[in-house]
Design an enzyme around this catalytic site. Structure first.
Site, PDB file in Angstrom:
ATOM      1  N   ASP A  99       0.800  -1.224   0.000  1.00  0.00           N
ATOM      2  CA  ASP A  99       0.000   0.000   0.000  1.00  0.00           C
ATOM      3  C   ASP A  99       0.831   1.272   0.000  1.00  0.00           C
ATOM      4  O   ASP A  99       0.457   2.267  -0.613  1.00  0.00           O
ATOM      5  CB  ASP A  99      -0.947   0.022   1.204  1.00  0.00           C
ATOM      6  CG  ASP A  99      -0.204   0.246   2.519  1.00  0.00           C
ATOM      7  OD1 ASP A  99       0.664  -0.580   2.862  1.00  0.00           O
ATOM      8  OD2 ASP A  99      -0.482   1.259   3.191  1.00  0.00           O
ATOM      9  N   ASP A 102       5.414   0.349   3.389  1.00  0.00           N
ATOM     10  CA  ASP A 102       5.544  -0.879   4.154  1.00  0.00           C
ATOM     11  C   ASP A 102       5.402  -2.084   3.229  1.00  0.00           C
ATOM     12  O   ASP A 102       5.401  -1.958   2.013  1.00  0.00           O
ATOM     13  CB  ASP A 102       4.488  -0.914   5.266  1.00  0.00           C
ATOM     14  CG  ASP A 102       3.079  -0.721   4.713  1.00  0.00           C
ATOM     15  OD1 ASP A 102       2.851  -1.040   3.533  1.00  0.00           O
ATOM     16  OD2 ASP A 102       2.202  -0.263   5.465  1.00  0.00           O
ATOM     17  N   TYR A 251      -6.143   1.017   8.525  1.00  0.00           N
ATOM     18  CA  TYR A 251      -7.186   1.330   7.534  1.00  0.00           C
ATOM     19  C   TYR A 251      -8.556   0.940   8.072  1.00  0.00           C
ATOM     20  O   TYR A 251      -9.308   0.205   7.437  1.00  0.00           O
ATOM     21  CB  TYR A 251      -6.905   0.610   6.211  1.00  0.00           C
ATOM     22  CG  TYR A 251      -5.711   1.150   5.465  1.00  0.00           C
ATOM     23  CD1 TYR A 251      -5.773   2.359   4.777  1.00  0.00           C
ATOM     24  CD2 TYR A 251      -4.506   0.450   5.453  1.00  0.00           C
ATOM     25  CE1 TYR A 251      -4.671   2.855   4.099  1.00  0.00           C
ATOM     26  CE2 TYR A 251      -3.403   0.945   4.773  1.00  0.00           C
ATOM     27  CZ  TYR A 251      -3.491   2.143   4.102  1.00  0.00           C
ATOM     28  OH  TYR A 251      -2.409   2.641   3.434  1.00  0.00           O
ATOM     29  N   GLU A 497       5.985   9.771   3.469  1.00  0.00           N
ATOM     30  CA  GLU A 497       5.551   8.448   3.005  1.00  0.00           C
ATOM     31  C   GLU A 497       4.610   8.578   1.808  1.00  0.00           C
ATOM     32  O   GLU A 497       3.638   9.318   1.847  1.00  0.00           O
ATOM     33  CB  GLU A 497       4.849   7.666   4.118  1.00  0.00           C
ATOM     34  CG  GLU A 497       4.514   6.247   3.691  1.00  0.00           C
ATOM     35  CD  GLU A 497       4.035   5.372   4.835  1.00  0.00           C
ATOM     36  OE1 GLU A 497       4.121   4.137   4.714  1.00  0.00           O
ATOM     37  OE2 GLU A 497       3.572   5.924   5.850  1.00  0.00           O
TER      38      GLU A 497
END
Length: 661
Positions: A99, A102, A251, A497
């Site tokens: 995603d 990571d 999430y 990120e």
């Protein structure tokens, strides 16, 4: 929660947060902030190489791939990874996307990513084709849908996550090295997930439309799975984060699943023409919040704005006139968002940073900027093509304002911001160097094949002050805060990120803008050499006035005595009907002294003649006495990556009859 990640979304209310005083807005219309009653007459003339940005945005998805990489893989610093995913559950779950920075495969944001990529292809297929990027966009979609087909093992069973966020975030490892648990987590009739199943149904339905004329059989397969997933989502209702609890706190489904049920229904109506889905979309408009919910964001969690915009398109198409009043109610809520983005809402506005960026969340805001730019761009096309204008703002709106604000957000991303930095990695000469991404921050396994352990990754690379060894082209980082502040530090995940759902909405917008302004960016070949793990892509294209056109690409890269060198190929083309007798170019941003491995002499450009020892003006070599129509001349230069690509400008040219400036 482990070091190196963050909760993806804060809880939000169903109204736009109160707006503060806007000090300055970059690249917006004068009338946009209500500072003038005058009509809008012009927009910014600033343009970026949107084609180059588009090319990089699609490269990004190749860098996020999980599984066995194909022979066509262009991002060569990546390798095969997670080849045993699903084995613990007796299922093949290889493939799909990580995603963000990571190594977890979170199904919910992955599905939204594929929906947005598919919507981009549906709306801007011809633009993607004209920029030679359609095949890459379809490949990016199929990498996701192939995975979804594996994960949907039965009509009412879908695997929604592989890997565990908490254990994964306790380690800083390349995906090729992973030693963290790869558990597979499912939703089913006893443990429902209407939001996850609904979003995946929407993704597959949208993807089926993208592939309809490309691969009819594949398209039909996607439709079948989309219909099954929608039935599953609607029949067995519940939040997926209540069933797959390991998704917390990464999430969670904060907005619930009502929006995904409507979202899936409208996409299935588009994909199939089956009135069952249209009736569902209309009959449940109020009960599922579609006509009663006004939002200031469109995101992986909350789809209401997308639902409402697609309903507006349905209204404009005139194919559902029996439902006009319901569709108009949807439209009113879509315009709540659009007017708020234009600073013309009858309620609160979407806040703007001093530099003009839409500010929806103080942390990881760029994901909302990207989706807003997409919505504004698509809305411009919907309204303009229908001959309609917004009717719910505080004053009249010209459709061009929608596209202008979308463009301003893209331009901010690409460098027109107070820091003069591109937040799209790899674009331009200044972009984040310490991107919060495990694979990008550790040397490629092809360069450093030794295992980088969990703690070794933190000690050796996460905490390193050095730039990432791998440039993750097309990664849209989380971005600046509400005051345009940005810290290029790997540990600041809230700013550095990137994620798939950040970049995905940009694909359609960049294709739309690239085709509108024109570009000659090519797809180019990926080249790597020993000692360098980065994929090489075309870097920039400079289009000048006729008769001379200049394009360039990064052709090679190598390491020598601890230093990295870039070799660029530049092509000059005579696009006129005249034969030219001379051409002079001005060159900026060229590293002046480079020592190659073959000579101790210094060199700047191979193939052009310098007009003076100390200047930056070059001309064609003396043996070229004529430069004929459609003729091309190629030359090269080499310098360090720190300089970025040099910039070439046409100074003058001569013909047999006159010398022109």
């Amino acid at each position: 929660m482990g070091v190196g990640h963050h909760v993806r979304l804060q809880r939000v209310t169903y109204v736009v947060a109160a707006s503060g005083l806007v000090v300055m807005v970059v690249v917006l219309f004068v009338d946009l902030l209500g500072m003038s009653g005058r009509a809008v007459t012009s927009v910014t003339t600033v343009q970026y190489n949107y084609s180059d940005a588009l090319m990089r945005s699609l490269l990004y998805f190749e860098g996020q791939r999980s599984g066995k990489l194909p022979t066509t893989q262009r991002v060569t610093w990546r390798g095969d990874s997670a080849l045993e995913d699903g084995e613990s559950a007796g299922v093949n779950l290889t493939g799909g996307y990580y995603d963000a920075g990571d190594n977890v495969k979170f199904g919910f944001p992955m599905a939204f990513t594929i929906t947005m990529l598919s919507w981009s292809v549906i709306e801007y297929k011809s633009q993607l084709q004209s920029t030679n990027q359609l095949s890459y966009a379809l490949s990016a979609i199929q990498w996701g849908t192939d995975y979804f087909l594996k994960a949907h093992v039965a009509p009412n069973v879908f695997f929604g996550e592989v890997g565990d966020g908490n254990s994964d975030h306790a380690c800083w490892m390349r995906p090729e090295d992973m030693t963290t648990p790869r558990g597979a987590y499912q939703i089913n009739a006893s443990h429902p997930g209407s939001d996850l199943a609904g979003e995946t149904a929407a993704a597959m339905a949208a993807a089926s439309m993208a592939f309809q004329t490309i691969d009819a059989n594949y398209s039909a397969t996607l439709v079948t799975h989309a219909q099954q997933l929608f039935n599953f989502a609607n029949t067995y209702r519940g939040k997926y984060s209540d069933s797959i609890t390991v998704v917390d706190p990464f999430y969670d489904s904060y907005s619930g699943y009502d929006d995904e049920l409507l979202w899936a229904a409208i996409w299935l109506w588009d994909a199939t023409g089956n009135t069952t889905y249209l009736n569902y979309f209309i009959n449940n408009a109020a009960s599922l919040g579609g006509t009663g919910t006004a939002m200031n964001q469109f995101s992986w969690d909350n789809k209401y704005v997308g639902v409402q915009l697609k309903a507006t398109k349905l209204l404009f198409d005139g194919t559902a006139t029996a439902y006009t009043s319901t569709l108009q109610a949807y439209q009113a809520k879509a315009e709540y968002f659009l007017c708020a983005a234009l600073q013309k809402n009858k309620g609160p506005q979407i806040q703007l940073t001093p530099g003009g960026l839409l500010s929806i969340q103080n942390s990881s805001n760029m994901q909302y900027v990207a989706t807003s730019a997409f919505v504004l761009t698509v809305a411009y096309d919907y309204y303009n093509n229908a001959g309609k204008t917004l009717s719910h703002c505080t004053s009249s709106i010209q459709n061009s304002q929608l596209l202008a604000v979308a463009t301003s957000q893209v331009n901010y991303i690409l460098g027109k911001n107070p820091r003069n930095i591109s937040y799209l990695v790899g674009f331009g000469s200044s972009f984040p160097q310490q991107v919060h991404h495990r694979g990008a921050s550790i040397p490629s396994i092809k360069v450093h094949p030794q295992l980088v352990s969990c703690n070794g990754g933190y000690n050796g690379y996460f905490n390193s002050p050095n730039p990432n060894p791998n440039v993750h082209n097309g990664a849209l980082v989380a971005g600046p805060d509400q005051n345009d502040n940005f810290q290029d530090v790997r540990s600041n995940h809230a700013m550095t990120e990137p994620s798939t759902y950040n970049t995905a909405p940009l694909v359609g917008v960049l294709a739309r803008l690239a085709a509108a302004v024109g570009s000659n960016s090519s797809e180019g070949a990926m080249i790597t050499r020993a000692g360098v793990g980065a994929a090489i892509a075309p870097v920039t294209t400079t289009k000048v006035a006729t008769p001379v056109e200049i394009t360039q690409s990064l052709a090679d890269q190598w390491e020598l005595n601890g230093k990295i060198y870039n070799k660029y190929i530049v092509t000059i083309s005579n696009k006129s009907t005249m034969t030219l007798t001379s051409v002079k170019l001005v060159v900026h941003n060229l590293g002046a002294t480079i020592t190659t491995s073959n000579t101790s002499a210094t060199t700047s450009i191979q193939g052009l003649a310098k007009t003076s020892a100390n200047g930056n003006i070059y001309m064609l070599p003396h043996w070229i006495t004529s430069f004929k129509p459609d003729q091309t001349i190629t030359f090269t230069y080499v310098h360090h990556p720190q300089y970025g690509a040099a910039k070439f400008f046409l100074l003058s040219y001569g013909t047999s009859n006159a010398y022109n400036k």
